[in-house]
Design a protein around this motif. Structure first.
Motif, mmCIF file in Angstrom:
data_model
loop_
_atom_site.group_PDB
_atom_site.id
_atom_site.type_symbol
_atom_site.label_atom_id
_atom_site.label_comp_id
_atom_site.label_asym_id
_atom_site.label_seq_id
_atom_site.Cartn_x
_atom_site.Cartn_y
_atom_site.Cartn_z
ATOM 1 N N ASP A 170 0.860 -1.177 0.000
ATOM 2 C CA ASP A 170 0.000 0.000 0.000
ATOM 3 C C ASP A 170 0.900 1.232 0.000
ATOM 4 O OD1 ASP A 170 0.898 0.319 2.651
ATOM 5 O OD2 ASP A 170 -0.941 -0.483 3.516
ATOM 6 N N GLU A 171 0.307 2.398 0.074
ATOM 7 C CA GLU A 171 1.106 3.619 -0.004
ATOM 8 C C GLU A 171 1.848 3.893 1.295
ATOM 9 O OE1 GLU A 171 -1.991 3.356 -0.937
ATOM 10 O OE2 GLU A 171 -2.283 4.202 -2.950
ATOM 11 N N GLY A 199 -3.138 8.333 -2.167
ATOM 12 C CA GLY A 199 -1.843 7.857 -1.694
ATOM 13 C C GLY A 199 -1.101 8.921 -0.903
ATOM 14 N N ILE A 200 -1.158 10.160 -1.378
ATOM 15 C CA ILE A 200 -0.499 11.245 -0.643
ATOM 16 C C ILE A 200 -1.103 11.330 0.764
ATOM 17 C CG2 ILE A 200 -0.126 13.736 -0.517
ATOM 18 C CD1 ILE A 200 1.510 12.584 -2.728
ATOM 19 N N TRP A 222 6.274 11.766 -6.542
ATOM 20 C CA TRP A 222 5.465 12.298 -7.643
ATOM 21 C C TRP A 222 4.007 12.150 -7.292
ATOM 22 C CZ3 TRP A 222 6.570 14.283 -12.645
ATOM 23 C CH2 TRP A 222 7.930 14.463 -12.912
ATOM 24 N N ASP A 223 3.291 13.247 -7.347
ATOM 25 C CA ASP A 223 1.843 13.224 -7.149
ATOM 26 C C ASP A 223 1.207 13.576 -8.489
ATOM 27 O OD1 ASP A 223 -0.803 13.538 -6.474
ATOM 28 O OD2 ASP A 223 -0.500 15.220 -5.095
ATOM 29 N N VAL A 224 0.704 12.563 -9.160
ATOM 30 C CA VAL A 224 0.013 12.816 -10.432
ATOM 31 C C VAL A 224 -1.451 13.018 -10.059
ATOM 32 C CG1 VAL A 224 -0.376 11.997 -12.768
ATOM 33 C CG2 VAL A 224 1.682 11.284 -11.536
ATOM 34 N N LEU A 251 -2.469 10.035 10.021
ATOM 35 C CA LEU A 251 -2.969 8.760 9.502
ATOM 36 C C LEU A 251 -4.444 8.826 9.117
ATOM 37 C CD1 LEU A 251 -1.209 6.166 11.828
ATOM 38 C CD2 LEU A 251 -0.825 6.550 9.392
ATOM 39 N N MET A 252 -5.156 9.752 9.687
ATOM 40 C CA MET A 252 -6.593 9.844 9.411
ATOM 41 C C MET A 252 -6.904 10.640 8.151
ATOM 42 S SD MET A 252 -8.119 10.420 13.237
ATOM 43 C CE MET A 252 -7.922 9.161 14.518
ATOM 44 N N THR A 253 -5.874 11.212 7.559
ATOM 45 C CA THR A 253 -6.083 12.150 6.457
ATOM 46 C C THR A 253 -7.057 11.648 5.389
ATOM 47 O OG1 THR A 253 -3.848 12.954 6.837
ATOM 48 C CG2 THR A 253 -4.884 13.578 4.765
ATOM 49 N N GLU A 254 -6.839 10.433 4.906
ATOM 50 C CA GLU A 254 -7.683 10.001 3.794
ATOM 51 C C GLU A 254 -9.146 9.853 4.214
ATOM 52 O OE1 GLU A 254 -6.788 6.296 1.884
ATOM 53 O OE2 GLU A 254 -7.963 6.811 0.123
#
Ligand code: TPP
Ligand code: TPP
Ligand code: SF4
Ligand code: SF4
Ligand code: MG
Ligand code: MG
Lengths: 610, 348, 610, 348
Positions: free
Chosen positions: A279-280, A305-306, A326-328, C308-311
């Motif tokens: 995973d990221e 992912g960021i 890289w953040d696309v 860690l909670m960002t997403e």
């Protein structure tokens, strides 16, 4: 090279030819293999010397949902997306009706004749194509029929618009890496379709292509491949990644190209390692580990992912680990529109990580720049011992862009301040991992494997003193954090400077970044025609360099154009230069589409007329 | 006959034991983690390892602090909570000639870190992965971790209602290549297992019950000293014979009651039969035996599983043997200028 | 209540008594149990009616490292941390020397007489305490000796400074919940120590306490407990959490208090559920799931957990799920200083999540407010169907604060716009989950278990139309995102308004938030004495309400004081009000300590003198 | 004798099958996931479940899209990649009378989601957890997932070098209470297992090999239709008898060759012996049998393990039985005013 001859349509009497200045859109179903034919067309046109651009508008789906590919030819060299399309090729019954509506009056509508709709438009020309029949006649094996069916529109368009068969052949050969069987099968069908079209369709629309020499010396590349290749020339040594649209093709291009360029030709040994992580969280963890161990490490992802990488970025910032991310960008928030383009991660990345952080961000705007930042990002990361973000987007990353060719790095690799055994020997005073010896905020580092007995240190995300020793002391904390600001300010001085385009007499500025450059260049021409002279600046990095301030200072009004909702670049500029806030006007757009010049023009005009 | 010994002051590479020490521990007096640190020091000293040729890793927790308390001359990285495996994986490519020791806690490994723990086993990274297992989160003051036994009662936390995760079972189901369990109170075994793990060419999991004297050391707790002492049952009498030494098995056991296993580097593991003969090569039997011991309330220790056939992660990557990646220079890493023209020509 | 009598020291001849206006610091080792005695002292003083505050300065360690507890008594009611300490109690040999240095001239130094250091200071009074001897005489069981040893300094200080034995007894009874045995053991020792001190030590320092009535009706509470209780009164139904300093005591207080207040007294059934998750990714995921299902859900964490909670926050923002997140801030970046206080997560939280997001943030500044925002956060979250952050910090969360008592919610619970079966029946037009029926950007929601056949919908983080149907349409996307801005603007109108303190004739403003209020109030008095009149504003929420702008407008200069490196509140204000950027001066401090008034005073004076 | 049947047009609660349908699938024609969706529809229809009494969950992936393609009248939440279990856990408390169906992919579950997958099993959340297992990441175009077999070669991806994760082994090591494997090509078995899972009072793991026709359906791939058809081996002939119906075992099998298991709600599982008798209650035997089948290259399907004794998560929380938490009002949720004074008095 054999020169291939086929017939092309004559210009109908009384029609004024429109040459090399229109768009055509191919409407198909996802997963139907049309990507190959679309690229064939794009490449053939490019090889004819005509400025060209292709935009793929695809759904978040593998097979069956509608997808569109628009190719624009522009004798004037404009490569931005246009809102209008002169020609539509309809192969998807689900969108037939809306596709028909899309054609501008006077345009043309090609369609597979087995899609039976009883609709007509009399302001455009309708061209039915006997797709099934031609495919059947081609003798293609049954399994391949659906796939090669797409060649029918290639041939039809070629015949009707005058696309060079030679160039199509070239593109085919390129695509199939010289494998003769598929080349012959597909080319046979293309030729048959072209002949059929010329013989059976009556050209009534005015759209033609003709050879030019406007693409000489240029390349056609997508940003992700360019970035991958740039990274390879930047000496990438470690790549960890997790699949995500629209970033996946960056690591995949790297994987598919690096062996040829980097493996030892004799032993086959590799000087790099690539891992598809679970995973990221793991992808960034591995990249941080590799960066810490002295490797040029990279990971690539998109917004989700960021988000997951946030905590590790904070660690890398604070433990001062070089790593390139890289953040696309795709449209967020959340899963958002995974197959649409955006510039919406800017503020998030700028403030990424809890506590006080400052991130270095590069903003490429062309394929050539993706290549350049591909290698340069490592130099910047290692020089400053910090994460470096490169913010690309789906449009730049996944579409084909006409661009200057890749240039070989004009600077030797900068591995930054790193001490090996010999350097340690020579030191006069005690080495400290976080000691600011040179006053630029950048300390000297050592990496694992250094056998000098004083070279080791213990990296951590907790408070530490100049010698990397754990510390909870207030003053130690403050000084270290202040040094990190110093480092950021040092970085500011060597960031890629913005690129400006000027017009004599302009009192208005347009500021933008990344993939929107093409639309803005074009819009400036239109605005000029409308009597509004503008100068433009394309920012290429954060922290902003001195030129940005000068630009803001210079104009009465500066439009900040970008692809997001909240005007994130405008926000960062406001923060940095509040004194100019009064004259900055935010023009954000967030429809997921590559920017069009007409939108920019309209938006600026509307403001100007206020 | 005893194995060859160093002169007592220095080991065979001329280093004194204190050159393997770390900073002064800040863990509680009596904490199991401290005794494990001591055994790491002893094992490395006795194995004559150059400290600079070790890299240390850890997550976050009391256990994860401990790499600061051994091997001061080794590089180390105290990473994030539960995510040490990924950092160790990336860092391992910097110089694959080094050996790596990682310390994690039960919370670090079995709660937040379970995914990375399982995936690093899949990849068979060459790494000695020590889980200092106390059933609680020491550093955040004693909450239950996922290895706490169901029904465990703690004063401030109440009763644990969830099924525990067994590190060893997880390692077995992930087919890790070296799996051992031990007990911080059994210093000798810890040390011998560490030595064996340090010669393993792959991932070595050491699940060591390491009592938290502050939050989980009541005699009835399965992670306490008392419980461990009373319930430890060794699978075998385990010893490690470095490759430099001759294998001499002392006479106590009749022939046939000893199993020897040769490691990659030529060292030998000697497993003396205790109650019954145990074959660490048989993963399925291992599962059965471990589960049985859990059900019987026994702390089964020793080398539970070993598989020396699978290639380590680095080996799968076909890297040069003679020099580390992190010493390569522009000459090797940047393709020649002439290659770029060909590339540009392909960009259409 | 028995009135306890013990001797206290007479004032030495020729010494001018300093009453209720000094600080004393107790230096011990972590894990030695001194927290009990420190709280005893604090509570006894509080019960004497003296304004008091206590700050615990502890290491990230369980046992053995130095730790300090400072108690300030202030007849003027100041409760901020002071930089100076008049009295030090030294029980830790590791810090003996530095502790001795800490005492201000004229102060006093109590120390355990078995700590043998041959250092003296003749500008202060040295008081040795026979700790071991008194403990031995107390007859405490060996196992408890280390622990009760701390009572010696309680007794000594009580005797020498005049702390009421009654009140100490009260505090002991409170602490031990009335269990007589430990009360007697400890109190015996305290009395013995007090008597020994009075009999054997010769008081030379001037520091005394005397009863007042300045704490009547006030409470002493830490922010985390207050928040937990507030949440209980807010009807919390679901809590998922993962341990992390300094947030853990919030969920732990909730766990320890909720049964009594909420369980059905007859059946013991619960109307809430609490889960210790495997990590913060899961903690927020559970809370989001619970919020979505119609429960009042909360999670609490600190910086690393927020990262860690960002997403998930992005998902909750975009899928419009109410959930409350307490961020009890510690010093970052990264693991940072886990046991030090900070206000450094502000910009990160404000921009949390990839893509365009806007987060609602509450900023409590007192224990009373932690209680209030504890319940109010649910109302705000459910009303606006969005995550609500409450940013507290280690100082506010873990230290004891004198505060107004908790007030019962003055508004009924606001569950927001939620449709049950009956509501669905009555609808005239088709219900759409994301339809802006009222023009305020807030749609109506339904939750699981609703049996109406048209009530169900499919929640997702991908693009969706008004009916929650998947959509990749540009216009649908833009409209939905614009509605989210509308919703945020609606929220702005009902945010807790800032609190201002005014002085006649002030032309200078000080703007701050959270736990720094006490220091700023105090500093304003000092500044006034120095001839600088100030008004202050404590911001309590983001988005900013109209009052903030008015405040900025009104003054010639506004100092923005906060505990972080980058002046994050100053950044957010600059972004929102660039027109006032010229007069905002950022005064950030990031040493991990609770703010002191003297720092604020000096910082402002320095600027004023520029 | 056949079991009682509905009238063919509607089921016993008067709903037509199409009332269990969802939106039109956007998955590839022939994708295994579509056939599983169909069996979910059929199972719920045949079980006479009120659609509003089901809640659907999923992560991210082709598989995770599928809840949009069944049970339109049920609430659903398409969450984040790998983190469906946590959302399902929290949401389950809203109304514990509902049943929940979750769909995940192999990437979603065994890569990014491995930690949450393991922890939700520990908690025994009442949830039917379906892993639509195709060995690849379908939605991102065919990269290997952690369940891909070692040595699998795919055109664009090359060769997979890592050890696979076996969902069933993970479920067994986590002691999940209902563990089954099936194959999307075996519609009947999928449906019967789904019915059984829907009556289970705890976590039911269904690992269903569900071929990705676009990226991983070459006959030699272990997640292809061809491979599945050729190598499927059923543990037993499995059928589910709802509590309303009488258990009638048709005469084909001699007595003693049938095992019946009663579920919490009174339904019965009928396991007819095929080659040898299999006891799903024996977890250790299950591990052995599953591993053996893996080694022999067999796709073993059926009910692999069942434990009806452990309490589900909700049960451990002592919630009111009569009404759901999410319908409680201020009166129940906010303590009375008088309690606050006592609290304030304690705040010192
Ligand atoms: C992301 C994150 N969450 C929470 C924490 C707080 N934290 C620090 S140590 C720890 C638990 C450590 O437990 P364990 O791994 O068992 O180690 P032990 O202290 O018992 O040796 C936690 C939860 C953290 N540092 N980072
Ligand atoms: C955090 C995050 N990382 C990556 C992705 C991209 N992504 C979408 S689906 C997917 C894999 C799905 O694979 P699997 O679970 O096996 O489902 P399948 O498509 O094969 O059914 C990935 C990596 C994402 N959505 N979110
Ligand atoms: S709290 Fe427990 S684990 Fe931590 S140092 Fe103390 S004894 Fe060891
Ligand atoms: S790509 Fe594969 S998994 Fe996805 S819908 Fe198509 S066949 Fe199914
Ligand atoms: Mg632990
Ligand atoms: Mg899959």
């Amino acid at each position: 090279m054999t020169i291939v001859k086929t017939k092309t349509q004559k210009t109908p009497v009384g029609v004024k030819r429109v040459v090399n200045d229109f768009s055509f859109t191919i409407a198909t179903m996802n997963g139907s293999g049309s990507q190959t034919s679309n690229l064939l067309l794009l490449r053939a046109l490019f090889k004819m010397g005509i400025p060209v651009s292709g935009k793929n508008l695809f759904p978040s789906n593998i097979q069956g949902l509608p997808t569109w590919y628009t190719i624009r030819v522009s004798k004037d060299g404009y490569i931005a997306r246009r809102d209008e399309t002169e020609i539509v090729v309809a192969l998807n019954k689900d969108t037939f009706v809306e596709d028909l509506e899309k054609v501008v009056p006077g345009g043309a509508f090609y369609y597979a004749d087995h899609l039976k709709f009883n609709i007509q438009r009399d302001d455009i020309t309708m061209y039915p194509m006997p797709v099934l029949k031609l495919v059947k006649e081609s003798g293609a094996p049954t399994a391949l029929r659906d796939y090669v069916a797409n060649m029918v529109y290639v041939g039809s368009l070629a015949g009707m618009m005058g696309i060079d068969m030679d160039k199509i052949k070239l593109a085919l050969e390129f695509h199939f890496g010289g494998r003769q069987k598929p080349i012959d099968l597909n080319f046979g069908l293309i030729q048959a379709a072209a002949e059929w079209a010329v013989d059976n369709l009556e050209k009534q629309d005015p759209f033609y292509v003709e050879p030019m020499d406007a693409t000489d010396g240029l390349i056609l590349a997508d940003g992700n491949t360019s970035a991958a290749l740039g990274s390879i020339y930047g000496g990438v040594q470690f790549l960890s990644w997790y699949p995500i649209t629209p970033a996946s093709s960056l690591p995949e291009a790297l994987i598919h190209n690096i062996s040829d360029l980097r493996d030892d030709p004799e032993t086959g040994e590799k000087n790099y390692a690539i891992i598809q992580a679970e995973d990221e969280l793991a992808a960034i963890g591995m990249a941080v580990g590799a960066g810490w161990s002295g490797l040029r490490a990279i990971t690539s992802t998109s917004g989700p992912g960021i988000s997951l990488m946030t905590e590790f970025i904070g660690l890398a910032y604070f433990a001062e680990v070089p790593v390139v991310i890289w953040d696309v960008i795709r449209v967020g928030p959340s899963t958002g529109l995974p197959t649409r383009t955006s510039q919406g991660d800017l503020t998030m990345v700028n403030f990424l990580g809890h506590g006080d952080t400052q991130q270095i961000i590069l903003l490429p705007g062309t394929a050539n720049e993706c290549f350049e930042f591909g290698w340069r990002a490592f130099d910047i990361a290692e020089r400053h011992q910090t994460p470096v973000f490169v913010l690309s987007d789906l449009d730049l990353g996944m579409n084909q862009w006409m661009s200057e060719p890749f240039e070989y790095p004009d600077e030797p690799m900068d591995r930054g301040k790193i001490h090996w055994e010999g350097d340690m020997e020579k030191l006069q005073e005690k080495w400290g991992r976080y000691k600011d010896v040179d006053g630029d905020g950048i300390p000297y580092r050592t990496v694992i494997g250094n056998r000098h007995a004083a070279s080791s240190w213990f990296a951590r995300g907790t408070g530490h003193d100049e010698f990397a020793v754990y510390s909870e002391d207030s003053q130690v904390w403050e000084e270290n954090m202040a040094r990190l600001i110093r480092k950021y300010e040092t970085a500011r001085k060597s960031m890629p400077e913005p690129i400006s385009e000027n017009m004599r007499g302009a009192v208005i500025g347009i500021l933008a970044f990344g993939s929107t450059a093409a639309a803005i260049d074009e819009a400036r021409d239109y605005l000029k025609e409308a009597g509004i002279k503008t100068n433009s600046m394309r920012v290429r990095a954060i922290p902003f360099t001195a030129e940005v301030k000068q630009f803001l200072k210079k104009y009465d009004v500066v439009y900040v154009v970008e692809l997001n909702r909240d005007g994130q670049m405008h926000q960062l500029l406001t923060l940095e230069y509040p004194e100019f806030a009064g004259k900055m006007v935010s023009l954000p757009k967030h429809d997921g589409m590559p920017l069009s010049a007409s939108w920019v023009k309209e938006a600026v005009m509307a403001e100007e007329q206020k | 006959m005893a194995a060859k010994k160093s002169n007592g002051k220095t080991n065979l590479i001329g280093l004194r034991k204190r050159e393997y020490r770390g900073g002064v521990t800040t863990l509680c007096a009596g904490c199991g983690h401290n005794s494990i640190s001591n055994q790491i020091i002893a094992a490395c000293y006795e194995l004559n390892i150059v400290p600079e040729e070790i890299v240390k890793f850890s997550g976050i927790g009391c256990s994860s602090k401990s790499p600061a308390y051994f091997l001061n001359r080794s590089f180390g990285f105290n990473t994030l909570h539960g995510r040490m495996p990924s950092v160790a994986t990336g860092a391992s490519f910097g110089d694959t000639s080094l050996r790596a020791i990682a310390v994690s806690g039960d919370g670090d490994t079995s709660n937040i870190g379970l995914g990375q723990f399982k995936h690093v086993m899949r990849r068979n990274l060459k790494l000695v992965y020590i889980v200092e297992n106390n059933g609680v989160y020491g550093l955040t003051k004693g909450q239950f971790s996922a290895t706490a036994e169901r029904g465990l009662k703690l004063k401030y936390q109440g009763e644990n209602t969830y099924m525990p995760i067994d590190i060893i079972m997880e390692a077995l189901s992930s087919d890790a290549t070296f799996i051992a369990r031990s007990f911080a109170g059994d210093a000798k075994q810890v040390k011998e297992l560490l030595k064996a793990a340090l010669t393993h060419e792959g991932l070595a999991i050491l699940d060591i019950v390491s009592p938290c004297v502050t939050f989980n050391n009541r005699p009835e707790s399965k992670h306490s000293y008392d419980w461990g002492k009373e319930h430890e049952q060794q699978l075998h009498d385990f010893s490690f014979v470095p490759k430099e030494e001759e294998i001499m098995i002392d006479g106590e056991f009749p022939e046939g009651s000893t199993r020897t296993i040769t490691m990659h580097d030529g060292s030998t593991l000697v497993l003396k039969k205790l109650e019954s003969d145990y074959d660490p090569g048989d993963r399925w039997n291992a599962m059965r035996v471990v589960e049985k011991s859990n059900q019987e309330g026994v702390l089964l220790t020793g080398l539970i599983h070993l598989n020396t056939r699978r290639a380590s992660l680095a080996k799968m990557h076909n890297l040069p043997e003679d020099r580390p990646l992190n010493r390569m220079t522009e000459r090797e890493l940047r393709p020649a200028k002439k290659t770029l023209d060909a590339l540009n020509a392909k960009m259409f």
